[in-house]
Design a protein around this motif. Structure first.
Motif, mmCIF file in Angstrom:
data_model
loop_
_atom_site.group_PDB
_atom_site.id
_atom_site.type_symbol
_atom_site.label_atom_id
_atom_site.label_comp_id
_atom_site.label_asym_id
_atom_site.label_seq_id
_atom_site.Cartn_x
_atom_site.Cartn_y
_atom_site.Cartn_z
ATOM 1 N N VAL A 127 -7.337 159.131 59.861
ATOM 2 C CA VAL A 127 -6.748 160.464 59.789
ATOM 3 C C VAL A 127 -5.236 160.326 59.692
ATOM 4 O O VAL A 127 -4.660 159.301 60.061
ATOM 5 N N CYS A 128 -4.602 161.364 59.160
ATOM 6 C CA CYS A 128 -3.151 161.379 59.002
ATOM 7 C C CYS A 128 -2.531 162.108 60.191
ATOM 8 O O CYS A 128 -2.811 163.291 60.405
ATOM 9 N N ALA A 160 -4.456 169.960 58.029
ATOM 10 C CA ALA A 160 -3.037 169.652 58.205
ATOM 11 C C ALA A 160 -2.822 168.141 58.199
ATOM 12 O O ALA A 160 -3.574 167.388 58.816
ATOM 13 N N GLY A 161 -1.801 167.701 57.479
ATOM 14 C CA GLY A 161 -1.462 166.288 57.421
ATOM 15 C C GLY A 161 -1.980 165.571 56.198
ATOM 16 O O GLY A 161 -1.609 164.419 55.962
ATOM 17 N N PHE A 162 -2.852 166.220 55.397
ATOM 18 C CA PHE A 162 -3.435 165.587 54.218
ATOM 19 C C PHE A 162 -2.995 166.323 52.957
ATOM 20 O O PHE A 162 -2.705 167.517 52.988
ATOM 21 N N HIS A 207 3.741 162.385 57.747
ATOM 22 C CA HIS A 207 2.520 161.909 58.400
ATOM 23 C C HIS A 207 2.226 160.477 57.951
ATOM 24 O O HIS A 207 2.659 160.039 56.883
ATOM 25 N N ASP A 208 1.464 159.775 58.762
ATOM 26 C CA ASP A 208 1.038 158.418 58.434
ATOM 27 C C ASP A 208 -0.385 158.235 58.938
ATOM 28 O O ASP A 208 -0.823 158.914 59.867
ATOM 29 N N ARG A 209 -1.105 157.295 58.327
ATOM 30 C CA ARG A 209 -2.529 157.134 58.609
ATOM 31 C C ARG A 209 -2.755 156.237 59.821
ATOM 32 O O ARG A 209 -2.077 155.227 60.008
ATOM 33 N N THR A 210 -3.724 156.636 60.640
ATOM 34 C CA THR A 210 -4.195 155.800 61.735
ATOM 35 C C THR A 210 -5.704 155.668 61.615
ATOM 36 O O THR A 210 -6.403 156.627 61.272
ATOM 37 N N GLU A 219 -6.816 162.440 49.781
ATOM 38 C CA GLU A 219 -6.722 160.988 49.883
ATOM 39 C C GLU A 219 -5.359 160.505 50.342
ATOM 40 O O GLU A 219 -5.202 159.328 50.691
ATOM 41 N N ARG A 220 -4.369 161.385 50.362
ATOM 42 C CA ARG A 220 -3.027 160.970 50.759
ATOM 43 C C ARG A 220 -2.611 161.666 52.041
ATOM 44 O O ARG A 220 -3.108 162.748 52.372
ATOM 45 N N CYS A 221 -1.677 161.040 52.738
ATOM 46 C CA CYS A 221 -1.071 161.682 53.900
ATOM 47 C C CYS A 221 0.088 162.549 53.432
ATOM 48 O O CYS A 221 0.852 162.156 52.544
#
Length: 452
Positions: A390-391, A364-366, A378-381, A372-374
């Motif tokens: 992770v997204c 979930a979130g990718f 979602h956004d990457r941390t 490779e993308r969120c």
């Protein structure tokens, strides 16, 4: 007589997601008092559509009718997995399915939700379809998440049956490790087709830059006046950078037209991404150049070999793609040749299917073939999970920023309290020393002296 021209139009509908086979039909609800019928979708929606309000009577939230779906199931690759889930309520709930917490949008699955609250799921399983399948019952009064969740295991039948590997479309190629941006180990060879990014090297969008050999890149406005004693590079524009994991195993092709062949120790091709710099190990000559984007063709800055994960990381998050220019007539001139770079698409363009591109089962979130993308929302941390981060959903980032701001304010308050304590202690010490006669003058504590 005027000939009649008849033109036939064909509508092509491509179904790319899972198919909901639930029929669309009007189901009436008969009001108890006057016998007038309203749509069943108005039943228990919180508003009285019948004059006597009978459509809002006897409403019940969804409950599960035993037996529940199995907790585990094992199927072979290519076989069908069938799950059934049944609920009751007033009105009868609709049945929805999720995979690993995400809405099920896989093209190998079909489902149907009957009027009596029965839902059926059928999936022709692939290796990447292993995971947690959950049933959800929903009616206007709420949603029930059915337990237990069904954990599906798929036994591979290919030559690369070990977990975390997939077989390329080339039967002579060895098994490849799943990259999946470090967040999944379920992958297979992607069912995608080759296609090309194309661009003329002298296109007005092309940029030029110098590279100092370690990582610093400087933009050059006019290449024709740049000295030929310093290596100059084509700095490829946006379409060739960022999220190029689908180019793995493909080729970069271009043509150099030079009348001044000279030996240069500068690398022919430089890839930069995710704080890594990779150099092409070969050398190009005048004429067509064809470079395969695979790990054996590249090395680190220190000359050491790289692995597939390193190259995939750079391609997935590439931010610089440099190709060395060659001088013509004693100066740098952009070549009139074409630049062609392989990528992948879900539509066939007559170039055949990709051979080495992977398709991952993303959590979930990718999103993206290699996660490779969120996903949207979602956004990457980079404070959690693998090196690529992770997204996380936006609300998580907002709460984190709020907590950070609160912690900062609390920290300032603590520092302020400590400063006040230190000042008060100094005042008390001075007053004590003055009282004992060690200090000859008396310290008078005033409101101004106590202010911080």
């Amino acid at each position: 007589m005027v000939p009649l021209l008849v033109v036939h139009f064909t509508l092509l509908v491509i179904v790319a997601n899972a198919v909901d086979r639930t029929p669309l039909r009007y189901v009436p609800f008969r009001c108890r008092g006057d016998g007038i019928s309203v749509s069943i979708t108005f039943r228990c929606d919180g508003f009285a559509h019948c004059r006597d309000g009978s459509d809002e009577e006897g409403c019940q939230g969804p409950t599960l009718v035993q037996p529940s779906p199995p907790s585990t199931i094992t199927v072979s690759e290519g076989q069908w997995m069938n799950l059934t889930c049944r609920g009751t309520g007033v009105p009868a709930p609709r049945v929805f399915w999720k995979l690993n917490g995400n809405e099920l949008l896989d093209p190998v699955c079909d489902w149907v939700s009957e009027l009596d609250g029965t839902g059926r799921l059928a999936c022709r399983m692939r290796v990447i379809d292993a995971g947690n399948y959950s049933c959800h019952l929903r009616n206007p009064l709420g949603t029930l998440d059915v337990q237990p969740v069904t954990v599906a295991t798929v036994v591979g039948r290919g030559r690369c049956s070990r977990s975390g590997e997939f077989a390329p479309r080339d039967s002579t190629a060895p098994c490849l490790r799943c990259f999946c941006s470090g967040v999944s180990d379920l992958c297979q060879v992607a069912d995608l087709y080759r296609w090309n990014y194309t661009m003329a090297l002298n296109d007005w969008k092309m940029r030029f830059a110098t590279w100092n050999g370690s990582g610093q890149v400087e933009k050059v406005e006019n290449c024709s006046s740049f000295p030929t004693t310093v290596p100059l590079y084509y700095d490829l524009p946006h379409r060739f950078i960022e999220y190029q994991a689908q180019s793995y195993g493909g080729y970069v092709q271009y043509e150099l037209d030079t009348s001044d062949p000279q030996k240069s120790f500068a690398p022919e091709l430089v890839l930069m991404g995710y704080n890594r710099t990779l150099l092409y190990t070969g050398s190009a000559t005048e004429g067509p150049v064809k470079i395969q984007l695979m790990e054996h063709n590249f090395r680190h800055l220190n000359g050491s070999a790289i692995d597939r994960t390193t190259l995939m990381t750079v391609l997935a998050y590439i931010d610089r793609f440099l190709i060395r220019m060659t001088p013509t007539g004693g100066r740098y001139v952009a070549s009139s040749g074409m630049l062609v770079m392989d990528s992948a698409s879900s539509f066939s363009r007559g170039l055949g299917k990709t051979v080495f591109v992977e398709e991952c089962r993303c959590p979930a979130g990718f999103r993206g073939p290699s996660c490779e993308r969120c996903d949207f929302g979602h956004d990457r941390t980079f404070s959690l999970g693998p090196p690529m981060g992770v997204c996380m959903p936006w609300w998580w980032h907002r709460e984190r920023e709020t907590h950070s701001a609160v912690a900062m304010i609390r920290g300032l308050a603590v520092d302020l309290d400590r400063s006040r304590y230190t000042l008060y202690r100094a005042i008390a010490d001075k007053a004590s020393l003055a009282g004992s006669g060690i200090v000859k003058r008396t310290f008078h504590a005033t409101p101004r002296s106590l202010a911080v």
